[in-house]
Motif scaffolding. Sequence first.
Motif, mmCIF file in Angstrom:
data_model
loop_
_atom_site.group_PDB
_atom_site.id
_atom_site.type_symbol
_atom_site.label_atom_id
_atom_site.label_comp_id
_atom_site.label_asym_id
_atom_site.label_seq_id
_atom_site.Cartn_x
_atom_site.Cartn_y
_atom_site.Cartn_z
ATOM 1 N N UNK A 1 0.838 -1.196 0.000
ATOM 2 C CA UNK A 1 0.000 0.000 0.000
ATOM 3 C C UNK A 1 0.873 1.245 0.000
ATOM 4 N N UNK A 2 0.563 2.158 -0.918
ATOM 5 C CA UNK A 2 1.237 3.448 -0.962
ATOM 6 C C UNK A 2 0.309 4.502 -0.361
ATOM 7 N N UNK A 3 0.868 5.336 0.503
ATOM 8 C CA UNK A 3 0.100 6.431 1.092
ATOM 9 C C UNK A 3 0.821 7.740 0.783
ATOM 10 N N UNK B 1 4.459 6.973 2.110
ATOM 11 C CA UNK B 1 4.494 5.841 3.034
ATOM 12 C C UNK B 1 4.228 4.541 2.299
ATOM 13 N N UNK B 2 4.981 3.507 2.629
ATOM 14 C CA UNK B 2 4.786 2.177 2.040
ATOM 15 C C UNK B 2 4.544 1.190 3.170
ATOM 16 N N UNK B 3 3.533 0.349 3.023
ATOM 17 C CA UNK B 3 3.219 -0.621 4.064
ATOM 18 C C UNK B 3 2.740 -1.920 3.445
ATOM 19 N N UNK C 1 -3.405 3.890 -2.159
ATOM 20 C CA UNK C 1 -3.620 3.007 -3.303
ATOM 21 C C UNK C 1 -2.746 1.761 -3.143
ATOM 22 N N UNK C 2 -3.215 0.624 -3.632
ATOM 23 C CA UNK C 2 -2.476 -0.637 -3.509
ATOM 24 C C UNK C 2 -1.985 -1.149 -4.854
ATOM 25 N N UNK C 3 -0.797 -1.763 -4.850
ATOM 26 C CA UNK C 3 -0.216 -2.314 -6.079
ATOM 27 C C UNK C 3 0.448 -3.658 -5.801
#
Length: 384
Positions: free
Chosen positions: A280-282, A289-291, A315-317
């Motif tokens: 997930x990118x924030x 932020x990456x989680x 958003x998720x990738x």
Amino acid sequence: MKFSLVQSELYRSLQLVAGVVPTKTTTHHLTSVLVEATPEGELRFTGTDLDAFLVTQLHASVEEPGIAAIPARRFLEVVRELPGDVVQIRSSGGGITISCGQGKFRIVGPDAQEFPPVPELDEAKVFPIATDVLNRLIHQTVYAASTDFTRPEQTAVYVHVVGGDLRFVATNGHRLALASHAGDYPQWEPVLVPTKALTVLQRLLTEAQESVSVSASKRYCLFNLGSSRLYTRLLDGPFPPYQQAIPTDCDKRLQIGREVFGSVLRRVSVFSESATHMIKLELKPGELGLSAHAHDVGEALETVPARYDGPVFRIGFNAAYLLDLLKTVPAEEVEIAVKEPTTAATFQPVVEGGKAELLCLVMPLRLSDEPASEGVSAGVGERP
């Protein structure tokens, strides 16, 4: 047939041709390399899997011209282990005899007359592509092609000319890579070049001249590198209307260092689910932020500086898709452009005072707190 040449030159040519020869096939002569020695002192090696034909030639000391088909792998293995000396080869009753130093080896082969003929192309329409340009276009697109042969048109790279610019495009329905080179290329019919042929071509480019001559018919495309010629069968079928899939209304743009982004991605993706590889990118003002979280592994969260002044956005990738495209970005920074968490995002190199010649598109993965979207399920490869 009888000829001699240095072991290193023979091994190099066999290595190239062996790249297209299938290792397993019920057709015996397809596992062979065709060796032709001409009265003019040229050797010609040909290998094929019927989809691609590779012909490479070099000079040698030819005493008797002739032709023979030799099992490629065995021929290559023997030559590889020979000392760096002059190798003498002569045909002998359904095979060849190899002499080098104190060693002598005989390899039995099939009838050379059964070897498939090389395609004939009308080379009236030929245009050159600089070797470094061709290498870049292949590198930046071939990874994004599909491996699902139920849609064969997506297992190839779509090569065409738009307004004089040469474009290579590949997609698997969930990601897309578009690489271009500005120029004055002539208009020609778009072609679908199989990725296997382009991978072989990349290996050949290390020994190519400054440019490669390209010509095509309805069924085959020829890449002429001078000492080597690669013929590849073209795929049929309509390529997805990729231009319709590229968003033009992304209102959130973030710029971040490519190496920093890649390093964090690799660390955080260790904690992603093995099935989806979702990360997930924030996006927040001034940072990214990456989680990732996996029930049986743990979780990770890391924040890095980035140029962004928009609203908070999540958003998720698939992390593997992002890591793949970052390997092809030729700039120190990459720009991420998004609009909604359920619509395609674009990734481009940041180019000062010029136009980026690479665009990567990735469909997002649905976050647990986001509703499903038709845009996600449609993907970039769906036809309208």
